[in-house]
Design a protein around this motif. Structure first.
Motif, PDB file in Angstrom:
ATOM      1  N   GLU A 131       0.856  -1.182   0.000  1.00 48.82           N
ATOM      2  CA  GLU A 131       0.000   0.000   0.000  1.00 48.82           C
ATOM      3  C   GLU A 131       0.895   1.237   0.000  1.00 48.82           C
ATOM      4  O   GLU A 131       2.001   1.203   0.548  1.00 48.82           O
ATOM      5  CB  GLU A 131      -0.873  -0.022   1.258  1.00 48.82           C
ATOM      6  CG  GLU A 131      -1.891   1.073   1.340  1.00 48.82           C
ATOM      7  CD  GLU A 131      -2.786   0.901   2.555  1.00 48.82           C
ATOM      8  OE1 GLU A 131      -3.688   0.049   2.494  1.00 48.82           O
ATOM      9  OE2 GLU A 131      -2.559   1.618   3.544  1.00 48.82           O
ATOM     10  N   ARG A 132       0.447   2.291  -0.658  1.00 48.30           N
ATOM     11  CA  ARG A 132       1.210   3.543  -0.699  1.00 48.30           C
ATOM     12  C   ARG A 132       0.237   4.709  -0.778  1.00 48.30           C
ATOM     13  O   ARG A 132      -0.886   4.549  -1.271  1.00 48.30           O
ATOM     14  CB  ARG A 132       2.158   3.545  -1.881  1.00 48.30           C
ATOM     15  CG  ARG A 132       1.435   3.619  -3.212  1.00 48.30           C
ATOM     16  CD  ARG A 132       2.386   3.616  -4.377  1.00 48.30           C
ATOM     17  NE  ARG A 132       2.656   2.234  -4.746  1.00 48.30           N
ATOM     18  CZ  ARG A 132       3.206   1.864  -5.876  1.00 48.30           C
ATOM     19  NH1 ARG A 132       3.589   2.747  -6.749  1.00 48.30           N
ATOM     20  NH2 ARG A 132       3.405   0.607  -6.152  1.00 48.30           N
TER      21      ARG A 132
ATOM     22  N   ALA B 186      -4.704   6.199   1.033  1.00 47.00           N
ATOM     23  CA  ALA B 186      -3.945   4.952   1.159  1.00 47.00           C
ATOM     24  C   ALA B 186      -4.426   4.039   0.039  1.00 47.00           C
ATOM     25  O   ALA B 186      -5.605   3.696  -0.023  1.00 47.00           O
ATOM     26  CB  ALA B 186      -4.183   4.329   2.518  1.00 47.00           C
ATOM     27  N   THR B 187      -3.519   3.667  -0.858  1.00 47.35           N
ATOM     28  CA  THR B 187      -3.895   2.956  -2.077  1.00 47.35           C
ATOM     29  C   THR B 187      -3.166   1.627  -2.165  1.00 47.35           C
ATOM     30  O   THR B 187      -1.938   1.590  -2.210  1.00 47.35           O
ATOM     31  CB  THR B 187      -3.569   3.838  -3.304  1.00 47.35           C
ATOM     32  OG1 THR B 187      -4.231   5.096  -3.144  1.00 47.35           O
ATOM     33  CG2 THR B 187      -4.014   3.188  -4.591  1.00 47.35           C
TER      34      THR B 187
ATOM     35  N   GLY C  67     -11.185   0.542  -7.122  1.00 48.34           N
ATOM     36  CA  GLY C  67     -10.316   1.699  -6.958  1.00 48.34           C
ATOM     37  C   GLY C  67     -10.542   2.350  -5.611  1.00 48.34           C
ATOM     38  O   GLY C  67     -11.598   2.172  -5.012  1.00 48.34           O
ATOM     39  N   PRO C  68      -9.554   3.015  -5.092  1.00 51.71           N
ATOM     40  CA  PRO C  68      -8.280   3.288  -5.731  1.00 51.71           C
ATOM     41  C   PRO C  68      -7.338   2.100  -5.622  1.00 51.71           C
ATOM     42  O   PRO C  68      -7.362   1.359  -4.641  1.00 51.71           O
ATOM     43  CB  PRO C  68      -7.741   4.484  -4.947  1.00 51.71           C
ATOM     44  CG  PRO C  68      -8.301   4.318  -3.571  1.00 51.71           C
ATOM     45  CD  PRO C  68      -9.659   3.703  -3.786  1.00 51.71           C
TER      46      PRO C  68
ATOM     47  N   PRO D  47     -10.492   6.203  -7.725  1.00 50.09           N
ATOM     48  CA  PRO D  47     -11.688   5.979  -6.908  1.00 50.09           C
ATOM     49  C   PRO D  47     -12.941   6.056  -7.791  1.00 50.09           C
ATOM     50  O   PRO D  47     -13.012   6.876  -8.709  1.00 50.09           O
ATOM     51  CB  PRO D  47     -11.663   7.135  -5.905  1.00 50.09           C
ATOM     52  CG  PRO D  47     -10.231   7.551  -5.834  1.00 50.09           C
ATOM     53  CD  PRO D  47      -9.685   7.322  -7.220  1.00 50.09           C
ATOM     54  N   GLY D  48     -13.896   5.190  -7.544  1.00 54.37           N
ATOM     55  CA  GLY D  48     -15.114   5.159  -8.349  1.00 54.37           C
ATOM     56  C   GLY D  48     -15.021   4.271  -9.570  1.00 54.37           C
ATOM     57  O   GLY D  48     -15.981   4.126 -10.319  1.00 54.37           O
ATOM     58  N   PHE D  49     -13.848   3.654  -9.795  1.00 58.73           N
ATOM     59  CA  PHE D  49     -13.660   2.726 -10.907  1.00 58.73           C
ATOM     60  C   PHE D  49     -13.294   1.351 -10.358  1.00 58.73           C
ATOM     61  O   PHE D  49     -12.930   1.212  -9.189  1.00 58.73           O
ATOM     62  CB  PHE D  49     -12.550   3.212 -11.842  1.00 58.73           C
ATOM     63  CG  PHE D  49     -12.978   4.323 -12.751  1.00 58.73           C
ATOM     64  CD1 PHE D  49     -13.308   4.077 -14.070  1.00 58.73           C
ATOM     65  CD2 PHE D  49     -13.065   5.621 -12.272  1.00 58.73           C
ATOM     66  CE1 PHE D  49     -13.706   5.102 -14.904  1.00 58.73           C
ATOM     67  CE2 PHE D  49     -13.471   6.658 -13.098  1.00 58.73           C
ATOM     68  CZ  PHE D  49     -13.789   6.401 -14.413  1.00 58.73           C
ATOM     69  N   GLU D  50     -13.386   0.356 -11.217  1.00 61.52           N
ATOM     70  CA  GLU D  50     -12.990  -1.008 -10.856  1.00 61.52           C
ATOM     71  C   GLU D  50     -12.234  -1.599 -12.030  1.00 61.52           C
ATOM     72  O   GLU D  50     -12.590  -1.377 -13.183  1.00 61.52           O
ATOM     73  CB  GLU D  50     -14.231  -1.850 -10.558  1.00 61.52           C
ATOM     74  CG  GLU D  50     -13.913  -3.288 -10.221  1.00 61.52           C
ATOM     75  CD  GLU D  50     -15.156  -4.098  -9.914  1.00 61.52           C
ATOM     76  OE1 GLU D  50     -15.361  -4.401  -8.733  1.00 61.52           O
ATOM     77  OE2 GLU D  50     -15.921  -4.401 -10.863  1.00 61.52           O
ATOM     78  N   ALA D  51     -11.180  -2.342 -11.739  1.00 62.74           N
ATOM     79  CA  ALA D  51     -10.452  -3.082 -12.771  1.00 62.74           C
ATOM     80  C   ALA D  51     -10.876  -4.536 -12.658  1.00 62.74           C
ATOM     81  O   ALA D  51     -11.034  -5.058 -11.555  1.00 62.74           O
ATOM     82  CB  ALA D  51      -8.951  -2.956 -12.559  1.00 62.74           C
TER      83      ALA D  51
END
Length: 89
Positions: A28-29, A40-41, A57-58, A72-76
């Motif tokens: 995480e970073r 924190a991502t 996301g994030p 944020p608000g997206f998904e892979a």
């Protein structure tokens, strides 16, 4: 020169996609997102993501030739061909 041919399929979507995403996590970073500030991502190893994996996301996805960022608000998600698809949630 023109070449035509098919690519081998990487495999079918796995019902264990969530577990694969968990197992692919590398750390995480802090990452700055406009409008959200520092978050924190989590980061993930792209090579460890299998078809069916979903990363909300994030997130940062680390691979040899690029570093896709999932805002944020997206998904892979990884499709059946092993492609990384980004979609708004």
């Amino acid at each position: 020169v023109v070449a035509v041919g098919g690519l081998p399929r990487r495999g079918e979507a796995s019902p264990h996609g969530a577990a694969a995403a968990r197992d692919a996590r590398t750390g995480e970073r802090p990452v700055y997102f406009r409008g959200a500030g520092w978050l924190a991502t989590p980061s993930y190893a792209r090579a460890a993501l299998t078809p069916g994996a979903r990363i909300p996301g994030p997130a940062v996805i680390e691979q040899e030739d690029a570093t896709p960022l999932v805002a944020p608000g997206f998904e892979a998600r990884v499709d059946d061909g092993g492609n990384l698809i980004l979609e708004r949630r």
